[in-house]
Design an enzyme around this catalytic site. Structure first.
Site, PDB file in Angstrom:
ATOM      1  N   VAL A  14       0.682  -1.278  -0.048  1.00  0.00           N
ATOM      2  CA  VAL A  14      -0.046  -0.086  -0.286  1.00  0.00           C
ATOM      3  C   VAL A  14       0.946   1.123  -0.108  1.00  0.00           C
ATOM      4  O   VAL A  14       1.650   1.350   0.774  1.00  0.00           O
ATOM      5  CB  VAL A  14      -0.650  -0.157   1.405  1.00  0.00           C
ATOM      6  CG1 VAL A  14      -1.650   1.175   1.696  1.00  0.00           C
ATOM      7  CG2 VAL A  14      -1.813  -1.014   1.105  1.00  0.00           C
ATOM      8  N   HIS A  66       9.946  -3.821  20.718  1.00  0.00           N
ATOM      9  CA  HIS A  66       8.839  -3.529  21.293  1.00  0.00           C
ATOM     10  C   HIS A  66       8.234  -2.092  21.109  1.00  0.00           C
ATOM     11  O   HIS A  66       8.671  -1.080  22.227  1.00  0.00           O
ATOM     12  CB  HIS A  66       9.395  -3.595  22.862  1.00  0.00           C
ATOM     13  CG  HIS A  66       9.292  -5.276  23.347  1.00  0.00           C
ATOM     14  ND1 HIS A  66       9.567  -5.706  24.388  1.00  0.00           N
ATOM     15  CD2 HIS A  66       9.041  -5.945  22.139  1.00  0.00           C
ATOM     16  CE1 HIS A  66       9.596  -6.924  24.147  1.00  0.00           C
ATOM     17  NE2 HIS A  66       9.396  -7.165  23.247  1.00  0.00           N
TER      18      HIS A  66
END
Length: 627
Positions: free
Chosen positions: A281, A560
């Site tokens: 995309v 993270h």
């Protein structure tokens, strides 16, 4: 990344491929539509090419277009298409997972050297990563059906109840611990022996969470020693964490569980769900007059397509790709977008914050009286170990991390004495175990670092701790490199800008050294490995200054990163989305991935990603009155 790393995983796993395929020939069992493909009794030849999620003919419009098939996106696609009247297109830049390659937990480092990883890296560091390639840390980010759940270490930690309550208190209604716990329970199918019946675990959800089938004696003695040192034994997924426990992992009978095989595989044949892989995309289509997201532009099979979303576009591309796509679409900091010639649609602080759980590799301990002789990965490359793995046992079923300790350091900012700021992972071995280039490539270990610090441990039973900073003070940002949608984003982030972040990790190192002196570990003849890390040779070993140097040279990353599309109330100048994950000022556009998390959580973020997908599905159904 080294091409030899990619080769090494196939050389190690080749016997497993052969054994599994031979079994498939003689046992023509195929998984049912509702089975978990990677944990069926036998695996067929098609899995050598990846799981088949269909080859849909792209329509011009769908009700919902979801960008990214990581944990949050996979959950959303599966939950929204439970209503047969709703059509969903799920777009993924990568490809389907190959179970025979990705199933083995112990092969996790090798998977990060495949094209399932975007292979991001930090900018050159001045205070951390000093002993790594080019003074950079690797920032892995999954690409493919399953996202980072394909390449991560399967560690399942929900975080602390205080995290969620703080989000709610900051102006995000519906996100408190008591309100979010039901979503954790709904998603989970738990097999955690000591805590199954404590009321905090689900038993019928799609996502398997289990005790690792393999547990070395080091793990049990460390947990016992930590208890002797004053840490309670607890379920760190029940909201409170200060203590010690064995690892809970996203595996099923010792095999990796991804969002693909847990959520999407059972839903893959729904006629209202189209899953398109290798679909990049490039832009969200926005009506600039009405400030409404109307669809997306994408590249697939060398052709550009535009697809309309009748109801919503949902970005679940992760903490890096979602902000990148927003900025490419004209949503972001006005000045930054002008620098790249991008016409502004909405001035929002996209990418202005990013938090990271920095950590450290070490300390390492030598075991003089081992109960096993596990000293190299090569020992496991035999038919017997592969058969044990196929039967759900043996060392191949572990990611190497066996237990977790949560520590409150004196350098924590929050005064709550029960709110930890460091997590310590206990691994049953160190990098000396992997003599292939796999771990070295995954963690950017230089030849000097490996040869001088880890290689001398070859053929010696040893194990390692990995302290991880849960509440870092360092904060960075994510920016565009250019207006080219195929360029990686840029990361403006420096580890350990505040010395207290280093000191918190050093405190955790000293804690595990203290724990190692307790009787259970002493019975194994455990000794602290005293060889000095290259770059710290002239410092007195085991002093505070030595360990500070160790932290700065052997810096660890744990995938993270959060807060790049921060969730917050309208008055929060840093917020990109509201508490219902709607992008401010743009209709029909949401972000649903870990980028919305407001600050660094006290947990590994894969569990949060599943949670966000579950929560977002309900929010969307409520907003569109779907039942």
């Amino acid at each position: 990344m080294s091409r030899y790393s990619t080769m090494s995983v196939f050389s190690v796993l080749f016997p497993l491929l052969v054994a599994s395929t031979v079994q498939a020939i003689f046992h023509k069992n195929s998984p049912t539509d509702n089975s978990n493909l990677t944990i069926g009794n036998f695996i067929d030849f098609t899995q050598l090419l990846g799981i088949d999620y269909g080859r849909p003919t792209l329509r011009r419009r769908y009700d919902y277009v979801i960008v990214g098939a990581g944990p949050a996106g996979s959950v959303l696609a599966a939950r929204l298409t439970e209503d047969p009247a709703v059509s969903v297109l799920l777009l993924e830049a990568g490809r389907a997972e190959i179970p025979l390659v990705s199933d083995v937990p112990l092969a996790a480092p090798n998977l990060q050297s495949t094209d399932y990883n975007f292979a991001y890296e930090s900018e050159p560091q001045t205070r951390g990563c000093l002993g790594l390639w080019d003074r950079k840390c690797s920032w892995p980010h999954g690409r493919g059906i399953g996202g980072s759940s394909i390449i991560n270490y399967m560690i399942y930690t929900r975080g602390n109840r205080r995290d969620y309550d703080a989000w709610a208190a900051a102006g995000n209604p519906g996100w408190s611990w008591d309100e979010m716990l039901p979503y954790h329970i709904r998603s989970e199918r738990a097999n955690v022996r000591d805590f199954d019946r404590n009321g905090f675990h689900g038993r019928s959800g799609p996502l398997s969470v289990e005790d690792c089938p393999f547990r070395s004696k080091i793990a049990t003695t460390f947990v016992e020693s930590a208890q002797r040192a004053g840490y309670p034994y607890l379920d760190y997924n029940a909201g409170d964490q200060l203590g010690v426990s064995f690892l809970q992992a996203n595996t099923l009978q010792g095999r990796r569980v991804t969002s693909g095989n847990a959520y999407l595989y059972p839903a893959r044949k729904r006629p209202n769900l189209h899953i398109l892989t290798s679909a990049w995309v490039t832009r969200v289509l926005i009506n600039k007059d009405t400030k409404t997201a109307t669809g997306v532009r994408l590249l697939h099979n060398r052709q550009y397509h535009e697809v309309d979303a009748e109801r919503e576009v949902i970005l679940s591309a992760g903490a890096f790709e979602s902000p990148k796509l927003l900025m490419l679409s004209g949503i972001g900091p006005a000045k930054h977008l002008r620098e790249h010639g991008i016409k502004l649609v909405s001035d929002l602080p996209v990418g202005r914050k990013v938090y990271e759980h920095g950590g450290v590799f070490g300390p390492i301990f030598i075991v003089r009286e081992p109960s096993d002789n596990l000293v190299s990965f090569e020992q496991l490359a035999n038919a017997g170990e592969f058969l044990r793995f196929r039967n759900g046992s043996g060392p191949l079923t572990t990611n190497s991390v066996e237990s977790l300790l949560y520590v409150k350091s004196p350098f924590a900012e929050d005064p709550d004495p029960d709110y930890p700021d460091v997590e310590v992972m206990q691994a049953f071995t160190s990098f000396s175990f992997d003599t292939s280039p796999g771990s070295r490539s995954a963690y950017y270990l230089t030849d000097r670092m490996y040869n001088e610090y880890f290689r001398p441990l070859a053929n010696t039973r040893n194990f390692m701790f990995l302290p991880m900073l849960l509440k870092p003070r360092a904060v960075g940002r994510v920016e565009l490199k250019s207006s080219n949608p195929f360029n990686h984003p840029m990361f403006r982030y420096q580890y350990f800008e505040d010395e207290r972040d280093v000191d918190a990790l050093v405190y955790a190192i000293k804690e595990v050294i203290r724990i190692s002196t307790k009787a259970p570990l002493r019975r194994f003849g455990v000794e602290l490995y005293t060889r000095k890390v290259p770059g710290c040779q002239y410092m007195a070993f085991n002093t505070i200054d030595y360990w500070r140097c160790h932290v700065r040279h052997l810096t660890a990353t744990f995938q993270h990163q959060v807060a790049t599309c921060k969730m917050g109330p309208p008055q929060d100048p840093e917020a990109v989305v509201d508490s219902r994950l709607r992008v401010y000022g743009i209709k029909g556009l949401r972000v649903a991935d870990v980028g919305i998390i407001p600050e660094a959580p006290t947990g590994h973020t894969c569990a949060h990603s599943f949670l966000i997908g579950e929560k977002a599905a309900d929010l969307i159904k409520e907003d569109h009155r779907l039942h």
